[in-house]
Design a protein around this motif. Structure first.
Motif, PDB file in Angstrom:
ATOM      1  N   ALA A  20       3.110 -29.363 -26.112  1.00 14.82           N
ATOM      2  CA  ALA A  20       2.066 -29.750 -25.160  1.00 14.82           C
ATOM      3  C   ALA A  20       2.455 -31.081 -24.534  1.00 14.82           C
ATOM      4  N   ARG A  21       1.930 -31.340 -23.347  1.00 10.59           N
ATOM      5  CA  ARG A  21       2.220 -32.609 -22.689  1.00 10.59           C
ATOM      6  C   ARG A  21       1.209 -32.864 -21.584  1.00 10.59           C
ATOM      7  N   THR A  22       1.124 -34.108 -21.160  1.00 12.19           N
ATOM      8  CA  THR A  22       0.332 -34.462 -19.987  1.00 12.19           C
ATOM      9  C   THR A  22       1.197 -35.269 -19.035  1.00 12.19           C
ATOM     10  N   VAL A  23       0.859 -35.197 -17.759  1.00 15.23           N
ATOM     11  CA  VAL A  23       1.544 -35.967 -16.730  1.00 15.23           C
ATOM     12  C   VAL A  23       0.484 -36.700 -15.910  1.00 15.23           C
ATOM     13  N   ASP A  24       0.492 -38.022 -15.987  1.00 12.10           N
ATOM     14  CA  ASP A  24      -0.466 -38.855 -15.244  1.00 12.10           C
ATOM     15  C   ASP A  24      -1.911 -38.380 -15.440  1.00 12.10           C
ATOM     16  N   ALA A  25      -2.255 -38.039 -16.660  1.00 12.18           N
ATOM     17  CA  ALA A  25      -3.593 -37.513 -16.951  1.00 12.18           C
ATOM     18  C   ALA A  25      -4.656 -38.591 -16.742  1.00 12.18           C
ATOM     19  N   THR A  26      -5.633 -38.262 -15.897  1.00 10.26           N
ATOM     20  CA  THR A  26      -6.723 -39.186 -15.592  1.00 10.26           C
ATOM     21  C   THR A  26      -8.053 -38.464 -15.759  1.00 10.26           C
ATOM     22  N   LYS A  27      -8.972 -39.096 -16.444  1.00  7.67           N
ATOM     23  CA  LYS A  27     -10.309 -38.541 -16.619  1.00  7.67           C
ATOM     24  C   LYS A  27     -11.321 -39.627 -16.311  1.00  7.67           C
ATOM     25  N   HIS A  67      -9.159 -33.259 -26.082  1.00  5.01           N
ATOM     26  CA  HIS A  67      -9.939 -32.170 -25.493  1.00  5.01           C
ATOM     27  C   HIS A  67      -9.332 -31.680 -24.182  1.00  5.01           C
ATOM     28  N   CYS A  68      -8.768 -32.594 -23.402  1.00  4.32           N
ATOM     29  CA  CYS A  68      -8.146 -32.196 -22.136  1.00  4.32           C
ATOM     30  C   CYS A  68      -6.837 -31.446 -22.368  1.00  4.32           C
ATOM     31  N   ILE A  69      -6.048 -31.873 -23.353  1.00  3.69           N
ATOM     32  CA  ILE A  69      -4.805 -31.153 -23.663  1.00  3.69           C
ATOM     33  C   ILE A  69      -5.128 -29.761 -24.209  1.00  3.69           C
ATOM     34  N   ALA A  70      -6.200 -29.663 -24.984  1.00  8.66           N
ATOM     35  CA  ALA A  70      -6.557 -28.395 -25.615  1.00  8.66           C
ATOM     36  C   ALA A  70      -7.267 -27.448 -24.665  1.00  8.66           C
ATOM     37  N   GLY A  71      -7.571 -27.904 -23.456  1.00  6.25           N
ATOM     38  CA  GLY A  71      -8.259 -27.046 -22.503  1.00  6.25           C
ATOM     39  C   GLY A  71      -9.743 -26.942 -22.727  1.00  6.25           C
ATOM     40  N   LEU A  72     -10.304 -27.861 -23.518  1.00  2.00           N
ATOM     41  CA  LEU A  72     -11.746 -27.886 -23.750  1.00  2.00           C
ATOM     42  C   LEU A  72     -12.468 -28.722 -22.704  1.00  2.00           C
ATOM     43  N   ASP A  73     -11.731 -29.540 -21.977  1.00  2.00           N
ATOM     44  CA  ASP A  73     -12.265 -30.355 -20.896  1.00  2.00           C
ATOM     45  C   ASP A  73     -11.222 -30.380 -19.784  1.00  2.00           C
ATOM     46  N   ASP A  84       4.556 -24.007 -21.293  1.00  2.00           N
ATOM     47  CA  ASP A  84       4.853 -24.078 -19.863  1.00  2.00           C
ATOM     48  C   ASP A  84       3.628 -23.865 -18.987  1.00  2.00           C
ATOM     49  N   ALA A  85       2.471 -23.632 -19.600  1.00  2.00           N
ATOM     50  CA  ALA A  85       1.263 -23.305 -18.837  1.00  2.00           C
ATOM     51  C   ALA A  85       0.549 -24.570 -18.377  1.00  2.00           C
ATOM     52  N   ASP A  86       0.412 -24.714 -17.068  1.00  2.00           N
ATOM     53  CA  ASP A  86      -0.334 -25.820 -16.468  1.00  2.00           C
ATOM     54  C   ASP A  86      -1.807 -25.438 -16.491  1.00  2.00           C
ATOM     55  N   LEU A  87      -2.606 -26.120 -17.310  1.00  2.00           N
ATOM     56  CA  LEU A  87      -4.002 -25.722 -17.509  1.00  2.00           C
ATOM     57  C   LEU A  87      -4.815 -25.798 -16.226  1.00  2.00           C
ATOM     58  N   SER A  88      -4.428 -26.714 -15.319  1.00  2.00           N
ATOM     59  CA  SER A  88      -5.201 -26.893 -14.087  1.00  2.00           C
ATOM     60  C   SER A  88      -5.065 -25.705 -13.143  1.00  2.00           C
ATOM     61  N   THR A  89      -4.068 -24.849 -13.362  1.00  2.65           N
ATOM     62  CA  THR A  89      -3.853 -23.701 -12.480  1.00  2.65           C
ATOM     63  C   THR A  89      -4.491 -22.423 -13.023  1.00  2.65           C
ATOM     64  N   LEU A  90      -5.088 -22.502 -14.209  1.00  5.08           N
ATOM     65  CA  LEU A  90      -5.632 -21.306 -14.855  1.00  5.08           C
ATOM     66  C   LEU A  90      -7.113 -21.138 -14.555  1.00  5.08           C
ATOM     67  N   GLY A  91      -7.516 -19.910 -14.286  1.00  3.88           N
ATOM     68  CA  GLY A  91      -8.922 -19.599 -14.151  1.00  3.88           C
ATOM     69  C   GLY A  91      -9.579 -19.536 -15.521  1.00  3.88           C
ATOM     70  N   ARG A  99      -6.306 -20.170 -24.933  1.00  5.50           N
ATOM     71  CA  ARG A  99      -6.862 -20.857 -26.111  1.00  5.50           C
ATOM     72  C   ARG A  99      -6.970 -19.892 -27.293  1.00  5.50           C
ATOM     73  N   ARG A 100      -7.384 -18.673 -27.020  1.00  5.48           N
ATOM     74  CA  ARG A 100      -7.581 -17.700 -28.099  1.00  5.48           C
ATOM     75  C   ARG A 100      -6.266 -17.290 -28.753  1.00  5.48           C
ATOM     76  N   ASP A 101      -5.230 -17.089 -27.937  1.00  4.83           N
ATOM     77  CA  ASP A 101      -3.982 -16.517 -28.434  1.00  4.83           C
ATOM     78  C   ASP A 101      -2.931 -17.549 -28.819  1.00  4.83           C
ATOM     79  N   HIS A 102      -3.027 -18.765 -28.316  1.00  7.37           N
ATOM     80  CA  HIS A 102      -1.941 -19.735 -28.513  1.00  7.37           C
ATOM     81  C   HIS A 102      -2.372 -21.056 -29.131  1.00  7.37           C
ATOM     82  N   VAL A 103      -3.674 -21.247 -29.319  1.00  4.47           N
ATOM     83  CA  VAL A 103      -4.173 -22.546 -29.766  1.00  4.47           C
ATOM     84  C   VAL A 103      -5.088 -22.376 -30.975  1.00  4.47           C
ATOM     85  N   GLY A 104      -4.968 -23.287 -31.931  1.00  7.32           N
ATOM     86  CA  GLY A 104      -5.888 -23.347 -33.057  1.00  7.32           C
ATOM     87  C   GLY A 104      -6.663 -24.650 -33.002  1.00  7.32           C
TER      88      GLY A 104
END
Length: 256
Positions: A20-27, A67-73, A84-91, A99-104
């Motif tokens: 997992a990784r972030t690039v210039d993550a801003t919240k 939470h942002c890396i995990a796709g919860l926010d 390789d999945a960019d969370l911002s591009t996913l519906g 989250r169900r198949d690749h994340v615990g």
């Protein structure tokens, strides 16, 4: 391949993509005078097959980052990746499946379903996905966690430590690419916490699991291969192969 050497251990960092990784993550929360930058341009990578702890003072942004890396926010700006999945591009549907198949997930509050047995709680993510899972793997996880004799008990019949071990088993059951843990020992006494942390460490060492954990506890953080320190929404330091004493000394400096 980069090899980092300390007096205690050698950590080999693979050249392939991080888990997992972030690039210039801003919240940002609020606007104008009430604006709060919980994350302020954070770029960080989390290596596969390693345990990384995220630490920092209250309000530093550590749980927001997790939470942002995990796709919860969602991020206000920047990118967060799982593999390789960019969370911002996913519906919503694609994100749910990822989250169900690749994340615990392992959280402080356990989040067990009270009407289900321990065994049913462990298998719940697999059941929701319509999968049986790897029976031998689940048995190994359950046996290693020492809860094989508690599988038919409901959460109300389990101690806090046992409930958290069920939560850890649930996170591992589907062999996720990465596990995110938010203060996983925060509600446990020192003995139960040590047991849970010991298993999480073995999951990394013996099962090649990847774990990213938020904690405020130097002892818990000392189980990690690496610590990322946050302050005011920014990464200010990191430490490889920490000890509790070194972590405590570093945390004291946040008050300077």
């Amino acid at each position: 391949m980069t090899v980092l050497v300390t007096e205690e251990r050698v950590l080999t960092e693979p050249a392939f993509a991080p888990a997992a990784r972030t690039v210039d993550a801003t919240k940002i929360y609020g606007k104008d005078q009430t604006e709060v930058r919980a994350l302020d341009g954070v770029t960080v990578e989390f290596a596969r097959g390693a345990m990384t702890a995220i630490m920092g003072p209250s309000g530093s942004g550590k749980s927001t980052l997790l939470h942002c890396i995990a796709g919860l926010d969602t991020l206000t700006a920047g990118q967060a990746f799982i593999g390789d999945a960019d969370l911002s591009t996913l519906g919503d549907n694609a994100l749910t499946i990822l989250r169900r198949d690749h994340v615990g997930f392992v959280f402080q509050a356990y989040n067990l379903v009270t009407t289900l047995t321990a065994d049913e709680n462990i298998r719940l993510p697999l059941l929701l996905a319509g999968k049986k899972g790897d029976t031998a793997w689940i048995a190994k996880v359950v046996d290693t966690l020492g809860i094989a004799d508690r599988l038919q008990h409901h959460p109300s019949e389990l101690s806090g430590g046992q409930q958290q071990r069920v939560a850890v088993a649930r996170a591992l059951a589907s062999k996720p690419e990465i596990i995110f843990a938010d203060e996983p020992t925060g509600n446990l006494d020192s003995r139960a916490g040590a047991e849970v942390l010991g298993f999480m460490r073995r999951a990394v060492d013996d099962m090649s699991q990847t774990i990213v954990m938020v904690t405020h506890d130097p002892v818990a953080a000392s189980h990690a291969d690496r610590i990322v320190f946050l302050a005011d929404g920014k990464i200010v330091d990191e430490m490889y192969h920490p000890t509790a004493a070194l972590v405590l000394e570093r945390m004291k400096r946040f008050g300077d």
